[in-house]
Design an enzyme around this catalytic site. Structure first.
Site, mmCIF file in Angstrom:
data_model
loop_
_atom_site.group_PDB
_atom_site.id
_atom_site.type_symbol
_atom_site.label_atom_id
_atom_site.label_comp_id
_atom_site.label_asym_id
_atom_site.label_seq_id
_atom_site.Cartn_x
_atom_site.Cartn_y
_atom_site.Cartn_z
ATOM 1 N N ARG A 217 0.891 -1.172 0.000
ATOM 2 C CA ARG A 217 0.000 0.000 0.000
ATOM 3 C C ARG A 217 0.915 1.204 0.000
ATOM 4 O O ARG A 217 1.725 1.391 0.927
ATOM 5 C CB ARG A 217 -0.892 -0.028 1.244
ATOM 6 C CG ARG A 217 -1.761 1.209 1.440
ATOM 7 C CD ARG A 217 -2.809 1.301 0.332
ATOM 8 N NE ARG A 217 -3.862 2.233 0.659
ATOM 9 C CZ ARG A 217 -3.784 3.546 0.557
ATOM 10 N NH1 ARG A 217 -2.662 4.116 0.168
ATOM 11 N NH2 ARG A 217 -4.812 4.302 0.852
ATOM 12 N N ASP B 34 -3.914 8.452 -1.398
ATOM 13 C CA ASP B 34 -5.174 7.734 -1.501
ATOM 14 C C ASP B 34 -5.645 7.912 -2.936
ATOM 15 O O ASP B 34 -5.808 9.039 -3.413
ATOM 16 C CB ASP B 34 -6.209 8.295 -0.523
ATOM 17 C CG ASP B 34 -7.495 7.494 -0.515
ATOM 18 O OD1 ASP B 34 -7.450 6.282 -0.829
ATOM 19 O OD2 ASP B 34 -8.545 8.075 -0.205
ATOM 20 N N GLU C 208 -10.950 4.253 -5.884
ATOM 21 C CA GLU C 208 -11.160 2.824 -6.070
ATOM 22 C C GLU C 208 -11.491 2.576 -7.539
ATOM 23 O O GLU C 208 -11.960 3.472 -8.247
ATOM 24 C CB GLU C 208 -12.293 2.335 -5.172
ATOM 25 C CG GLU C 208 -12.062 2.571 -3.683
ATOM 26 C CD GLU C 208 -10.789 1.929 -3.159
ATOM 27 O OE1 GLU C 208 -10.439 0.813 -3.605
ATOM 28 O OE2 GLU C 208 -10.124 2.541 -2.301
ATOM 29 N N ARG D 246 -0.924 -5.536 4.571
ATOM 30 C CA ARG D 246 -0.121 -4.992 3.480
ATOM 31 C C ARG D 246 1.055 -4.200 4.040
ATOM 32 O O ARG D 246 0.914 -3.508 5.043
ATOM 33 C CB ARG D 246 -0.959 -4.079 2.590
ATOM 34 C CG ARG D 246 -2.147 -4.754 1.948
ATOM 35 C CD ARG D 246 -2.993 -3.798 1.156
ATOM 36 N NE ARG D 246 -3.591 -2.804 2.025
ATOM 37 C CZ ARG D 246 -4.533 -1.948 1.651
ATOM 38 N NH1 ARG D 246 -4.972 -1.957 0.417
ATOM 39 N NH2 ARG D 246 -5.033 -1.074 2.497
#
Length: 158
Positions: free
Chosen positions: A62, A67, A70, A104
């Site tokens: 990650r 961010d 999605e 992750r």
């Protein structure tokens, strides 16, 4: 009037909800810092990929400080494609800072001299991560991408 059993059930449910909320909000677990080098073998989305070290199992990564949308959100597919174009099948160096609640590795990925998280934000494929108190470590790069209407900033809805 509630019975003792009903009150107890409500208290247990409230405790479980509070515990789940606390776990979801928990920060990534710190590991100290270590470096992993390998080849990027898969890109899941705009901030998650897989790194295969020379020896050992592939590591799900990650990217720290960003961010990305999605896949099912506006600009999500474009973000994944941008990361794949930059990183897929290339040698990378990962500075692991922590592990998240999904197991992750969370860290800074470098491909040659390119800071991957910074690249994604500068080109409008991700946002700088935010906290309650600031707009994140890559806020300057995000503001520039927004001003230049790059990537997800070029359209509404992302």
């Amino acid at each position: 009037m509630k019975t003792v059993a009903q009150a107890l059930r409500v208290a247990v449910v409230m405790g479980l909800v509070a515990a789940a909320a606390a776990q979801a909000a928990a920060p990534a677990k710190s590991t100290g810092s270590r470096t992993v080098q390998g080849i990027v073998t898969q890109v899941t989305d705009g901030d998650t990929l897989w790194l295969k070290p020379a020896e050992g199992k592939p590591v799900e990564v990650r990217l720290r400080d960003i961010d990305a949308p999605e896949i099912c959100q506006p600009w999500g597919d474009e973000s994944r494609k941008a990361l794949a174009e930059l990183a897929l099948n290339k040698v990378a160096s990962l500075q692991v800072q922590a592990y998240d609640k999904y197991g992750r590795a969370v860290g800074t990925l470098m491909i040659e001299d390119t800071h991957v998280s910074r690249f994604m934000v500068e080109n409008g494929h991700a946002w700088s991560t935010r906290s309650r108190y600031d707009q994140g470590p890559l806020v300057k790069q995000e503001k520039m991408a927004r001003a230049l209407t790059r990537g997800l900033h070029s359209q509404g809805g992302a």
